[in-house]
Write an enzyme that holds these catalytic residues in place. Structure first.
Site, PDB file in Angstrom:
ATOM      1  N   HIS A   8      64.239 -25.765  66.765  1.00  0.00           N
ATOM      2  CA  HIS A   8      65.060 -24.553  66.530  1.00  0.00           C
ATOM      3  C   HIS A   8      66.500 -24.747  67.018  1.00  0.00           C
ATOM      4  O   HIS A   8      67.417 -24.771  66.223  1.00  0.00           O
ATOM      5  CB  HIS A   8      64.459 -23.279  67.137  1.00  0.00           C
ATOM      6  N   ASP A  55      57.124 -25.123  60.445  1.00  0.00           N
ATOM      7  CA  ASP A  55      56.746 -24.297  61.594  1.00  0.00           C
ATOM      8  C   ASP A  55      55.577 -23.358  61.309  1.00  0.00           C
ATOM      9  O   ASP A  55      54.427 -23.741  61.364  1.00  0.00           O
ATOM     10  CB  ASP A  55      57.997 -23.530  62.061  1.00  0.00           C
TER      11      ASP A  55
HETATM   12 ZN    ZN Z   1      56.979 -23.657  66.734  1.00  0.00          ZN
END
Ligand code: ZN
Length: 404
Positions: free
Chosen positions: A229, A280
């Protein structure tokens, strides 16, 4: 006139996956839904998993990945204990994921995750009990045993073990230091980093440092580290990650779905970090949409086009991901390791892609245009259908029924 030939691209590497999150797709928007209500729902599904159910679900998810154009996946795995927090006798959940990957023909790096706390200064909640080891030493010992078990059982070209730290929320500074000192430098090491502003606030209040500064202080920044991220960073954070040559796993469709924000991908790349991509939570499993969302996020936050070239997007999706999952190989070479020669052929004659020129197809195509997926020299997927498992939708339907 004959149809234009497909565009050949390196197969995509999915550098960040939580296979069981696929259960949440299209089910988390009731009453609008927040990041934290999404997390509550995710915990409920985590509690229901058994090794048998997880193998079935992950087989379906990995089959979907393969037919979408992925040839490798980094599975960020923290559902490794029983619901009451006791360990399984023989790495049962990890073998379930490895068998699922072998069923689907995808290359798996199982990133076994250290998860010790419920949050900074917080005890684990009941739902989090199955994510946790007793302490960092206990996790390191379980990881060693898992590596030995996998080396005995699987072809390392297809199944290998890496490491992950869940986040600075879930692992305290002392344990971070233990991991920095004792984890084999050959292993890739992933960590969720600064996904939400709340994590930065809590870290700064507790330690007077950003999460990136805390990792730096504990000696964890290096080529083998992948920060997942990296959405809310300071200029200093960007410089630290860049100077370390760390990998940055952007998950643009997830970050959009969860309202995380748009991370500074171009600045990180400019500072020396290497960009990779992951799906993800699997709200979308489509490497072409992930590449496009990376570039679209850049355009939306900067007001400028052409932030990454089509070639750079393809590199993020392939060699960037391979470096992120390679660990020590990337560390020693200081550069991308030799990737596997896995390939995808993208149709250039569909209603979406007709007229697109060469690699620019990545800004037009979707996974529906992935005609052929070749892994290890063999065709594994063709036009959305898995060669040995059939239609991933049917597999997912069966798996979801059992998880109701
Ligand atoms: Zn994750």
């Amino acid at each position: 006139m004959s149809a234009p030939p497909p565009v050949m691209l390196p197969a995509a590497v999915n550098a960040h996956s939580h296979a069981f999150h696929r259960v949440l797709r299209g089910r988390t928007h009731t009453g609008r839904g927040s990041f934290w209500s999404w997390r509550e729902q995710m915990y409920r599904h985590a509690a229901a998993l058994t090794p048998e159910l997880y193998e079935k679900l992950a087989t379906a998810v990995y089959a979907e990945m393969v037919t979408a154009g992925f040839s490798a996946v980094g599975e960020f795995h923290y559902v490794h204990h029983r619901p009451d927090g006791t360990p399984y006798p023989d790495h049962d959940m990890e073998h379930a994921l490895a068998r699922a990957a072998r069923n689907a023909g995808i290359r798996l790096t199982l990133l076994d995750t250290c998860y010790l706390k419920g949050g900074i200064g917080q005890l684990l909640s009941e739902e989090q009990a199955r994510f946790a080891d007793d302490d960092a030493a206990d996790w390191l010992a379980r990881l060693d045993s898992l590596r030995a078990a996998f080396e005995r059982t699987y072809d390392p070209a297809y199944v290998s073990v890496g490491a992950a730290i869940h986040s600075v929320r879930a692992v305290d500074p002392e344990s971070l230091g233990t991991i920095a000192g004792q984890l084999d430098p050959q292993l890739p090491l992933h960590v969720h980093l600064s996904e939400q502003p709340g994590e930065n606030r809590a870290c700064s209040e507790a330690y007077g440092l950003t999460p990136t500064e805390l990792l730096a202080e504990q000696g964890l920044l290096s080529h083998r580290l992948s920060a997942v991220h990296a959405t809310h960073l300071t200029q200093r954070d960007i410089e630290l990650l860049g100077a370390a040559g760390a990998n940055i796993v952007m998950c643009p469709t997830t970050e959009a779905d969860l309202a995380d924000g748009i991370g500074p991908a171009l600045e990180l790349a400019g500072a020396g970090a290497v960009i990779a991509l992951g799906t993800d939570q699997h709200a979308v499993v489509d490497p072409l949409l992930e590449m496009r969302a990376l570039e679209h996020g850049e355009r939306l936050r900067s007001g400028a086009r052409g932030r990454f070239t089509p070639s750079e997007l393809v590199a993020a999706s392939s060699t960037g991901g391979a470096r992120s999952l390679a660990g020590g190989a990337g560390l020693i070479a200081g550069d991308a390791p030799q990737p596997h020669e896995d390939q995808i052929h993208v149709r250039s004659d569909s209603v979406r892609t007709i007229g697109a020129e060469g690699e620019q197809v990545v800004l037009a195509a979707t996974a529906s245009d992935v005609e052929t997926v070749v892994i290890g020299g063999e065709v594994v997927g063709r036009n959305g259908i898995h060669e040995s498992l059939g239609d991933p939708a049917a597999l997912l339907s069966d798996a979801l029924k059992e998880l109701e």
